[in-house]
Motif scaffolding. Structure first.
Motif, PDB file in Angstrom:
ATOM      1  N   MET A  81     -13.988   9.587  26.423  1.00 29.52           N
ATOM      2  CA  MET A  81     -13.749  10.846  27.097  1.00 29.52           C
ATOM      3  C   MET A  81     -13.590  11.923  26.035  1.00 29.52           C
ATOM      4  O   MET A  81     -12.932  11.728  25.041  1.00 29.52           O
ATOM      5  N   ARG A  82     -14.202  13.062  26.296  1.00 29.95           N
ATOM      6  CA  ARG A  82     -14.176  14.124  25.296  1.00 29.95           C
ATOM      7  C   ARG A  82     -14.257  15.491  25.958  1.00 29.95           C
ATOM      8  O   ARG A  82     -14.557  15.601  27.138  1.00 29.95           O
ATOM      9  N   VAL A  83     -13.982  16.495  25.162  1.00 33.77           N
ATOM     10  CA  VAL A  83     -14.086  17.896  25.577  1.00 33.77           C
ATOM     11  C   VAL A  83     -15.241  18.501  24.794  1.00 33.77           C
ATOM     12  O   VAL A  83     -15.349  18.305  23.582  1.00 33.77           O
ATOM     13  N   ILE A  84     -16.103  19.252  25.477  1.00 35.28           N
ATOM     14  CA  ILE A  84     -17.286  19.827  24.837  1.00 35.28           C
ATOM     15  C   ILE A  84     -17.347  21.322  25.104  1.00 35.28           C
ATOM     16  O   ILE A  84     -17.180  21.769  26.234  1.00 35.28           O
ATOM     17  N   GLU A  85     -17.580  22.091  24.035  1.00 30.64           N
ATOM     18  CA  GLU A  85     -17.856  23.528  24.139  1.00 30.64           C
ATOM     19  C   GLU A  85     -19.293  23.721  23.670  1.00 30.64           C
ATOM     20  O   GLU A  85     -19.657  23.327  22.567  1.00 30.64           O
ATOM     21  N   THR A 130     -14.823  17.109  20.907  1.00 29.12           N
ATOM     22  CA  THR A 130     -13.766  16.294  20.341  1.00 29.12           C
ATOM     23  C   THR A 130     -13.327  15.275  21.377  1.00 29.12           C
ATOM     24  O   THR A 130     -13.443  15.512  22.573  1.00 29.12           O
ATOM     25  N   THR A 131     -12.852  14.149  20.899  1.00 25.76           N
ATOM     26  CA  THR A 131     -12.292  13.171  21.816  1.00 25.76           C
ATOM     27  C   THR A 131     -10.881  13.607  22.199  1.00 25.76           C
ATOM     28  O   THR A 131     -10.229  14.380  21.482  1.00 25.76           O
ATOM     29  N   LEU A 132     -10.417  13.117  23.323  1.00 25.79           N
ATOM     30  CA  LEU A 132      -9.120  13.545  23.841  1.00 25.79           C
ATOM     31  C   LEU A 132      -7.962  13.200  22.907  1.00 25.79           C
ATOM     32  O   LEU A 132      -6.966  13.925  22.866  1.00 25.79           O
ATOM     33  N   ASP A 133      -8.083  12.123  22.128  1.00 30.55           N
ATOM     34  CA  ASP A 133      -6.986  11.741  21.240  1.00 30.55           C
ATOM     35  C   ASP A 133      -6.808  12.705  20.072  1.00 30.55           C
ATOM     36  O   ASP A 133      -5.763  12.716  19.438  1.00 30.55           O
ATOM     37  N   LEU A 158      -5.587  19.740  34.147  1.00 29.01           N
ATOM     38  CA  LEU A 158      -6.568  18.655  34.182  1.00 29.01           C
ATOM     39  C   LEU A 158      -6.801  18.080  32.785  1.00 29.01           C
ATOM     40  O   LEU A 158      -6.911  16.857  32.620  1.00 29.01           O
ATOM     41  N   ILE A 159      -6.869  18.954  31.785  1.00 31.93           N
ATOM     42  CA  ILE A 159      -7.069  18.492  30.409  1.00 31.93           C
ATOM     43  C   ILE A 159      -5.859  17.692  29.938  1.00 31.93           C
ATOM     44  O   ILE A 159      -5.998  16.622  29.335  1.00 31.93           O
ATOM     45  N   ILE A 160      -4.673  18.188  30.222  1.00 38.65           N
ATOM     46  CA  ILE A 160      -3.451  17.483  29.828  1.00 38.65           C
ATOM     47  C   ILE A 160      -3.380  16.121  30.506  1.00 38.65           C
ATOM     48  O   ILE A 160      -3.066  15.108  29.874  1.00 38.65           O
ATOM     49  N   ASN A 161      -3.671  16.059  31.800  1.00 38.96           N
ATOM     50  CA  ASN A 161      -3.639  14.785  32.527  1.00 38.96           C
ATOM     51  C   ASN A 161      -4.679  13.809  31.979  1.00 38.96           C
ATOM     52  O   ASN A 161      -4.410  12.614  31.851  1.00 38.96           O
ATOM     53  N   ALA A 162      -5.876  14.313  31.655  1.00 39.93           N
ATOM     54  CA  ALA A 162      -6.919  13.452  31.094  1.00 39.93           C
ATOM     55  C   ALA A 162      -6.490  12.909  29.738  1.00 39.93           C
ATOM     56  O   ALA A 162      -6.693  11.729  29.438  1.00 39.93           O
ATOM     57  N   LYS A 163      -5.866  13.762  28.915  1.00 43.30           N
ATOM     58  CA  LYS A 163      -5.383  13.319  27.597  1.00 43.30           C
ATOM     59  C   LYS A 163      -4.300  12.256  27.754  1.00 43.30           C
ATOM     60  O   LYS A 163      -4.322  11.234  27.071  1.00 43.30           O
ATOM     61  N   ASP A 164      -3.358  12.473  28.679  1.00 38.63           N
ATOM     62  CA  ASP A 164      -2.290  11.491  28.908  1.00 38.63           C
ATOM     63  C   ASP A 164      -2.860  10.155  29.385  1.00 38.63           C
ATOM     64  O   ASP A 164      -2.442   9.092  28.918  1.00 38.63           O
ATOM     65  N   ALA A 165      -3.820  10.192  30.311  1.00 38.47           N
ATOM     66  CA  ALA A 165      -4.431   8.964  30.824  1.00 38.47           C
ATOM     67  C   ALA A 165      -5.189   8.238  29.715  1.00 38.47           C
ATOM     68  O   ALA A 165      -5.123   7.009  29.604  1.00 38.47           O
ATOM     69  N   TYR A 166      -5.888   9.000  28.880  1.00 39.33           N
ATOM     70  CA  TYR A 166      -6.627   8.425  27.758  1.00 39.33           C
ATOM     71  C   TYR A 166      -5.668   7.754  26.773  1.00 39.33           C
ATOM     72  O   TYR A 166      -5.910   6.639  26.316  1.00 39.33           O
ATOM     73  N   THR A 167      -4.568   8.419  26.468  1.00 42.22           N
ATOM     74  CA  THR A 167      -3.571   7.877  25.536  1.00 42.22           C
ATOM     75  C   THR A 167      -2.970   6.586  26.093  1.00 42.22           C
ATOM     76  O   THR A 167      -2.826   5.597  25.367  1.00 42.22           O
ATOM     77  N   LYS A 168      -2.628   6.579  27.381  1.00 38.72           N
ATOM     78  CA  LYS A 168      -2.056   5.373  27.998  1.00 38.72           C
ATOM     79  C   LYS A 168      -3.051   4.224  27.980  1.00 38.72           C
ATOM     80  O   LYS A 168      -2.687   3.079  27.737  1.00 38.72           O
ATOM     81  N   GLU A 169      -4.318   4.521  28.250  1.00 38.24           N
ATOM     82  CA  GLU A 169      -5.351   3.487  28.237  1.00 38.24           C
ATOM     83  C   GLU A 169      -5.509   2.888  26.835  1.00 38.24           C
ATOM     84  O   GLU A 169      -5.631   1.670  26.680  1.00 38.24           O
ATOM     85  N   LYS A 170      -5.499   3.749  25.816  1.00 42.33           N
ATOM     86  CA  LYS A 170      -5.620   3.265  24.430  1.00 42.33           C
ATOM     87  C   LYS A 170      -4.412   2.402  24.051  1.00 42.33           C
ATOM     88  O   LYS A 170      -4.549   1.396  23.375  1.00 42.33           O
ATOM     89  N   GLU A 171      -3.215   2.803  24.474  1.00 45.01           N
ATOM     90  CA  GLU A 171      -2.009   2.020  24.185  1.00 45.01           C
ATOM     91  C   GLU A 171      -2.068   0.673  24.882  1.00 45.01           C
ATOM     92  O   GLU A 171      -1.661  -0.347  24.333  1.00 45.01           O
TER      93      GLU A 171
END
Length: 85
Positions: free
Chosen positions: A1-5, A17-20, A67-80
């Protein structure tokens, strides 16, 4: 998952960049922006070759920020979770 400009004019520029790698998010909104519910979201990043990603004239910027914050939190939890297995 990443953010793109991405933007184009004569050339093309893409930042992603990736969410982490997101360190923090700054939200700004002018008086005009408050009236029309638009704003700017600046995503600061770590360990990238650029300073961050800017999204300008975002409709419902607080919702997008959430939405970005929630996606980052979900990504972090998944990685952990993956590290724990």
């Amino acid at each position: 998952m990443r953010v793109i400009e991405e933007y184009t004019f004569f050339g093309r520029t893409v930042k992603e960049t990736t969410l982490d790698k997101i360190t923090y998010i700054v939200f700004t909104q002018s008086l005009f922006g408050r009236i029309f519910n638009i704003g700017t979201i600046h995503i600061h990043t770590a360990r990238t070759g650029f300073l961050g990603i800017d999204f300008r004239n975002v409709k419902d910027p607080l919702v997008v920020r959430g939405l970005i914050i929630n996606a980052k939190d979900a990504y972090t939890k998944e990685k952990e979770k993956e590290k724990g297995e």
